[in-house]
Design an enzyme around this catalytic site. Structure first.
Site, mmCIF file in Angstrom:
data_model
loop_
_atom_site.group_PDB
_atom_site.id
_atom_site.type_symbol
_atom_site.label_atom_id
_atom_site.label_comp_id
_atom_site.label_asym_id
_atom_site.label_seq_id
_atom_site.Cartn_x
_atom_site.Cartn_y
_atom_site.Cartn_z
ATOM 1 N N TYR A 146 -1.741 -0.814 -7.833
ATOM 2 C CA TYR A 146 -2.371 0.500 -7.691
ATOM 3 C C TYR A 146 -2.698 0.725 -6.225
ATOM 4 C CZ TYR A 146 -5.774 4.315 -8.220
ATOM 5 O OH TYR A 146 -6.445 5.504 -8.123
ATOM 6 N N ASP A 241 -1.977 -3.680 1.083
ATOM 7 C CA ASP A 241 -3.103 -2.900 0.602
ATOM 8 C C ASP A 241 -4.239 -3.882 0.308
ATOM 9 O OD1 ASP A 241 -4.986 -1.402 -0.688
ATOM 10 O OD2 ASP A 241 -3.573 -0.330 -1.972
ATOM 11 N N LYS A 269 -13.417 0.198 -0.243
ATOM 12 C CA LYS A 269 -14.394 -0.605 -0.979
ATOM 13 C C LYS A 269 -15.379 -1.369 -0.074
ATOM 14 C CE LYS A 269 -11.696 -0.186 -5.085
ATOM 15 N NZ LYS A 269 -10.300 -0.240 -5.416
HETATM 16 C C1 LIG Z 1 -9.320 1.086 -5.358
HETATM 17 C C2 LIG Z 1 -8.010 0.898 -4.741
HETATM 18 C C3 LIG Z 1 -7.383 1.929 -4.018
HETATM 19 C C4 LIG Z 1 -7.931 3.328 -3.970
HETATM 20 O O1 LIG Z 1 -9.163 3.396 -3.345
HETATM 21 P P1 LIG Z 1 -10.105 4.660 -3.650
HETATM 22 O O2 LIG Z 1 -11.258 4.466 -2.715
HETATM 23 O O3 LIG Z 1 -10.488 4.554 -5.086
HETATM 24 O O4 LIG Z 1 -9.329 5.873 -3.365
HETATM 25 C C5 LIG Z 1 -6.218 1.638 -3.344
HETATM 26 N N1 LIG Z 1 -5.675 0.408 -3.385
HETATM 27 C C6 LIG Z 1 -6.223 -0.594 -4.081
HETATM 28 C C7 LIG Z 1 -5.592 -1.944 -4.065
HETATM 29 C C8 LIG Z 1 -7.403 -0.383 -4.798
HETATM 30 O O5 LIG Z 1 -7.924 -1.378 -5.526
#
Ligand SMILES: *Cc1c(COP(=O)(O)O)cnc(C)c1O
Length: 431
Positions: A146, A241, A269
């Site tokens: 994701y 990511d 995060k």
């Molecule tokens: C949570 C998440 C996102 C998206 O971040 P948001 O702040 O919710 O837009 C992107 N990549 C990874 C791996 C994530 O866990």
């Protein structure tokens, strides 16, 4: 056994009238476990309190940011102080310089960073830069990873999309995903095939170095290194990511942990300490393409917001100064997984416990989970029954089979023991 959640129930009835599904992010709904969400009123340390004042041990931590626990005194104080100076200026600040310097200092692969407001924005922007830099359009992502809800990335996107059984969102025109190629996580040959089939067209490979949005799936030995080589061979950029793994696996994240240097990385995060923050960064020659220096446009009214920067900097400074925090959360994670493993063996359960450091997951399948396909073999009904029991006993886990269990520095061995006890009770009842 069941707890009283009357006020949550009333709020949910109001919420569904005016908010789609009653929630502002689908992962917060309890639909996939056949329940209604509890509404949280406050949080402190490792605990959440709902509207009916029920306490829960929080194993989500706002999906990762609260690595120090909720309301950490130093972070809270720093934010309060900052607020006396105003909330937002829409102008350059000292805090943004400090934040960028700190990230560059802590993560060897970062030479320049740009702050944004969410992980979604970070990934969208990083891809734009990769395309601008390489002059190529196609991107490779992995099934079950994701990367936020950017149009181009809602293809086999894990978590939320996984449990609703809608891998691709409606409202995303085919044109938006036409340049998105999907490969299999932990399968280098599938990524290689994408390169073969689209010679000279691939701008970047985007990957969660530890997949944490289809449950927690670790990279096999050599997988990340292999991607690095593939990118080098094909003049494509490697993007990690690290929205979950950044500053969590260790201070320099997954790139430090696995010893693989990406060209660009995305964050979110943890770097906001609970405030809405994201960032992307990496090689100076690549990041120098971002406006106003270069011609890859990317902007944000509230980007680098001073209150958010203050929260993030304070949290990162604490993590930097106190490496024992990582020792603690990693040890707690290991104890948790060992405890779960014992229970699984004792009752001969067809489940897997996976994880790394402070990230864990229990998959309700007898299959070893290495990718999206094997993750999907999990029995979500069994998960739902387990989830309900654990919630009633005061353990707040993500309401989905395909999310991680997050630990913070505020958790204790006693918390883990209590939770393992509740888990044992559930499985005993199932026998
Ligand atoms: C949570 C998440 C996102 C998206 O971040 P948001 O702040 O919710 O837009 C992107 N990549 C990874 C791996 C994530 O866990």
């Amino acid at each position: 056994m069941s707890i009283k959640t009357e006020k949550s129930r009333q709020l949910f009835q109001r919420a569904v009238q005016v908010i789609p599904g009653g929630v502002n992010s689908p992962v917060r709904a309890f639909a996939s476990v056949g329940r209604e969400p509890v509404f949280i009123k406050s949080a402190r340390d490792q605990y959440l309190y709902d509207e009916d004042n029920n306490p829960y041990i929080d194993y989500i931590g706002s999906w990762g940011p609260m690595i120090l626990g909720h309301n950490e005194e130093r972070v809270t104080e720093a934010v309060k102080k900052q607020m006396e100076h105003g909330f937002s200026y829409g102008a350059a600040t000292r805090l943004e310089v400090q934040m960028a310097e700190l990230m560059v200092e802590l993560v060897p692969s970062l030479e320049m960073v740009r702050m944004v407001n969410s992980g979604t924005e970070a990934v969208m922007s990083a891809i734009r830069v990769a395309r601008g830099f390489t002059g190529k359009n196609k991107i490779i992502k992995f099934e079950g990873c994701y990367h936020g809800h950017g149009d181009a990335l809602l293809v086999k996107a894990g978590s939320g999309a996984m449990t609703t059984g809608v891998p691709d969102s409606s409202g995303v025109p085919f044109g938006c995903v036409a340049d998105t190629l999907t490969a299999k996580y932990n399968d280098l040959s599938s990524a290689e095939a994408c390169f073969e089939n689209h010679k000279g067209e691939i701008a970047c490979v985007l990957v969660e170095p530890v997949a944490a949005n289809m449950g927690v799936v670790l990279p096999k030995e050599g997988f990340l290194q292999g991607l690095r080589k593939l990118c080098d061979k094909n003049n494509a950029l490697l993007i990690f990511d690290e929205v979950i793994t950044g500053f969590r696996l260790q201070i320099d994240g997954a790139s430090g942990y696995f010893g693989v240097k990406p060209d660009l990385s995305t964050y979110g995060k943890i770097i906001g300490g609970g405030m809405p923050v994201g960032a992307y960064g990496g090689r100076k020659d690549v990041m120098s393409l971002v406006a106003p220096v270069g011609n890859v446009y990317q902007a944000g009214t509230l980007s680098g917001n001073p209150v958010a920067m203050r929260a993030g900097i304070t949290q990162l400074e604490i993590l930097k100064k106190e490496p024992q925090i990582y020792e603690k959360i990693n040890a707690l994670g290991q104890s948790f997984r060992q405890g779960v493993q014992k229970i699984l063996e004792k009752y001969s359960l067809s489940c897997q416990v996976t994880g790394i450091g402070s990230l864990s997951c229990i998959f309700f399948t007898k299959k070893e989970v290495t990718d999206y396909e094997s993750a999907k073999t999990a029995n979500t009904n069994e998960f739902a029954a387990y989830f309900s029991h654990m919630l009633a006993k005061g353990n707040y886990f993500a309401p989905s089979q395909f999310e991680a269990i997050f630990l913070s520095a505020a958790h204790t061995m006693e918390n883990i023991q209590k939770t393992l006890g509740d888990m044992q009770e559930h499985f005993e009842n199932c026998m």
